[in-house]
Write an enzyme that holds these catalytic residues in place. Structure first.
Site, PDB file in Angstrom:
ATOM      1  N   SER A  53       0.833  -1.198   0.000  1.00  0.00           N
ATOM      2  CA  SER A  53       0.000   0.000   0.000  1.00  0.00           C
ATOM      3  C   SER A  53       0.871   1.254   0.000  1.00  0.00           C
ATOM      4  CB  SER A  53      -0.946  -0.059   1.206  1.00  0.00           C
ATOM      5  OG  SER A  53      -1.979   0.871   1.067  1.00  0.00           O
ATOM      6  N   ASP A 106      -9.000  -4.514  -5.797  1.00  0.00           N
ATOM      7  CA  ASP A 106      -8.487  -3.732  -4.667  1.00  0.00           C
ATOM      8  C   ASP A 106      -9.294  -2.445  -4.508  1.00  0.00           C
ATOM      9  OD1 ASP A 106      -6.946  -2.124  -2.890  1.00  0.00           O
ATOM     10  OD2 ASP A 106      -5.122  -3.163  -3.486  1.00  0.00           O
ATOM     11  N   HIS A 164      -7.354  -5.949  -0.578  1.00  0.00           N
ATOM     12  CA  HIS A 164      -6.225  -5.030  -0.650  1.00  0.00           C
ATOM     13  C   HIS A 164      -4.923  -5.792  -0.459  1.00  0.00           C
ATOM     14  CE1 HIS A 164      -4.028  -1.367  -0.435  1.00  0.00           C
ATOM     15  NE2 HIS A 164      -3.899  -1.327   0.869  1.00  0.00           N
TER      16      HIS A 164
END
Length: 526
Positions: A244, A466, A494
């Site tokens: 991320s 995602d 995610h």
């Protein structure tokens, strides 16, 4: 489910719940469970760190250490200001240091050691120390494959301002509760103005406490800290796994130190060139798409989804009802529309959360908000005692130091209306969420956005479903770096590694043997 498995599952949920880029309400979270171990002195910049055994970190986080794993901790000192940018060498923080907390995990079965695999879970605000512990538990708990832990030390670090590393703390629990509980779509002018005022109060409090130091928490400074981590563990070149926001941190490192890159895996890609408004809309689109996928799953799996066949209608109705008559829990806490909304957000980070969301909305309709609070609190990192760690504080400090775009109040109000039409469940919240950085004080210190000239191939992993870092950003990050190789997982949630055999095999081969995945490799959801 065993106690260990339950606690690791909770960590996995909160790890998955880290947003990159623009924030919903005040930010994104990962609870800091372990102690800061401040009794250990930090080594001076450039010195070899003094490692000490610290099994208590895993004990406090999970309940025990992983079998055959040894945990060691150290602290290093880094310059507060690395001297980048105009006048920075004489600017705020010159001559002062931050302390960076490290945790190293080493397997008793390690053979033919390659070096260290440095971890960042994202956020910004996520604890790499906590994440290294979680990943040490191996594939049966969703951790790293033994093929990797047999060849690498796993090194987690808390970036500057996060958890154990000179943490930023300037937001009260009451203001965090107010922010999470606030109407995610404040339509009346009074409600809209109230949300702006809440963010202004948060920003003013942080500015009063940290003043001209706030820009020092930006991503470029943290990327330079990461090179100090590389040196501290004794590696000539960095091997790194970033999730991320950690993909942005890794990309920044690759631009600053391309010759010091051995292998970077960037999973859940952030597009560094995307500014605040575009990034917020991208997330609105991503969450809306993920919720549509949940809605379709619900309709096709009515036996497991008590709010079928119209999950969207049930969730929308639950949020609307909570705006006028929130359900009160046994402890007196009210499940306002904001808390219901964040239960939805929390559930979309993993496909396994879909059934939990359906059950939570169903039970809320029956007058029991416990499951809603369980989901929302896992996302928020809110403890049972109502206290928060510093993760939101750090999240805002980093994101707002990085961000140069500052939309006007009128623009935010207009986008709230526009995005309500395009992304009805998530658009308004992403629009008003921009107040976090709009009302943030202090200067800005944007990170570089260019090619990593001279770096070896870098693997950029994207997941088609995602919600937080939408798949479209994957190719953009790879293209910007110029040496990126896209690896696709056709799944939900995610981030992807190490969730499926296809993704795991490709990433392991790259990390261990530097075998780059073939161009266009796509891994199926199963």
């Amino acid at each position: 489910m065993t106690r260990t498995a339950h606690r690791i599952r909770r960590i996995r949920l909160t790890l998955a719940g880290l947003l990159a880029g623009a924030l919903l309400a005040t930010g994104c979270t990962l609870p800091a469970f372990a102690p800061r171990a401040e009794d250990s002195a930090a080594s001076a910049p450039g010195d070899t760190p003094a490692w000490r055994a610290c099994p208590e970190v895993a004990d406090d986080l999970v309940g025990r250490g992983a079998p055959g794993m040894r945990y060691e901790c150290a602290r290093i000192a880094v310059p507060r200001n690395w001297g980048t940018g105009t006048g920075a060498t004489a600017g705020p923080g010159s001559g002062e240091t931050f302390e960076i907390a490290l945790l190293r995990v080493r397997s008793s079965k390690q053979r033919d050691r390659i070096g260290s695999l440095v971890i960042n879970p994202g956020g910004p605000g996520g604890s790499g120390v906590d994440t290294a512990v979680y990943l040490s538990f191996g594939p049966s708990f969703g951790g790293l494959p033994t093929a990797v832990t047999d060849r690498f030390d796993i090194v987690g670090f808390d970036p500057r301002g996060v958890s154990r590393s000179s943490p930023v703390k300037c937001i009260s629990d009451a203001d965090l509760d107010a922010s999470f509980g606030y109407d995610p779509d404040p339509r009346s002018q009074q409600s809209f103005d109230g949300y702006q005022a809440l963010n202004r109060r948060i920003g003013r409090g942080c500015g009063d406490r940290y003043g001209d130091q706030l820009p020092l928490y930006g991503t470029e400074q943290a990327a330079r800290d990461m090179d100090a981590v590389r040196a501290a563990v004794g590696d000539d070149k960095l091997t790194y796994l970033g999730y991320s926001y950690g993909t942005l941190l890794g990309a920044t490192y690759a631009q600053l130190y391309p010759q010091r890159v051995r292998a970077l895996v960037l999973d859940g890609a952030v597009d560094p060139r995307q500014q605040l408004v575009a990034g917020s809309e991208s997330q609105a689109r991503g969450f809306e798409r993920a919720f549509d996928n949940f809605d379709r799953w619900c309709a096709a799996n009515a036996a497991r989804c008590p709010i079928a066949p119209d999950a969207r209608g049930a969730v929308t109705s639950a949020i609307d009802k909570a705006k006028v008559s929130p359900v009160r829990g046994a402890d007196g806490r009210e499940a306002t529309s904001g808390w219901v909304f964040y239960a939805v957000i929390s559930s979309l980070y993993t496909e396994s959360g879909w059934q939990e969301l359906a059950r939570a909305i169903d039970r809320l309709d029956e007058g029991d908000p416990a499951e809603v609070f369980k989901l929302a609190d896992a996302y928020a990192g809110r403890g049972e005692d109502g206290h928060y760690s510093n993760l939101f504080d750090a999240n805002l400090a980093v994101n707002c130091a990085d961000e140069t775009e500052k939309p006007s109040v009128a623009q935010i109000r207009d986008l709230q209306s526009q995005w309500r039409q395009k992304y009805p469940l998530f658009g308004p919240a992403l629009a008003v969420g921009m107040f976090g950085c709009v009302e943030w004080p202090g200067g800005r210190d944007p990170y570089p956005t260019g090619p990593a000239v001279g770096a070896p191939p870098i693997v950029v992993v994207g997941t088609t479903g995602d919600p937080a870092t939408p798949y479209e950003q994957t190719a953009r990050l790879a293209d910007m770096l110029g040496v990126g190789r896209v690896l696709t997982w056709e799944g939900e949630g995610h981030t992807a590694y190490p969730q499926t055999s296809c993704i795991t095999a490709a990433v392991d081969a790259y990390l261990i043997s530097l075998t780059v995945p073939r161009e266009g490799l796509r891994c199926p959801a199963g």
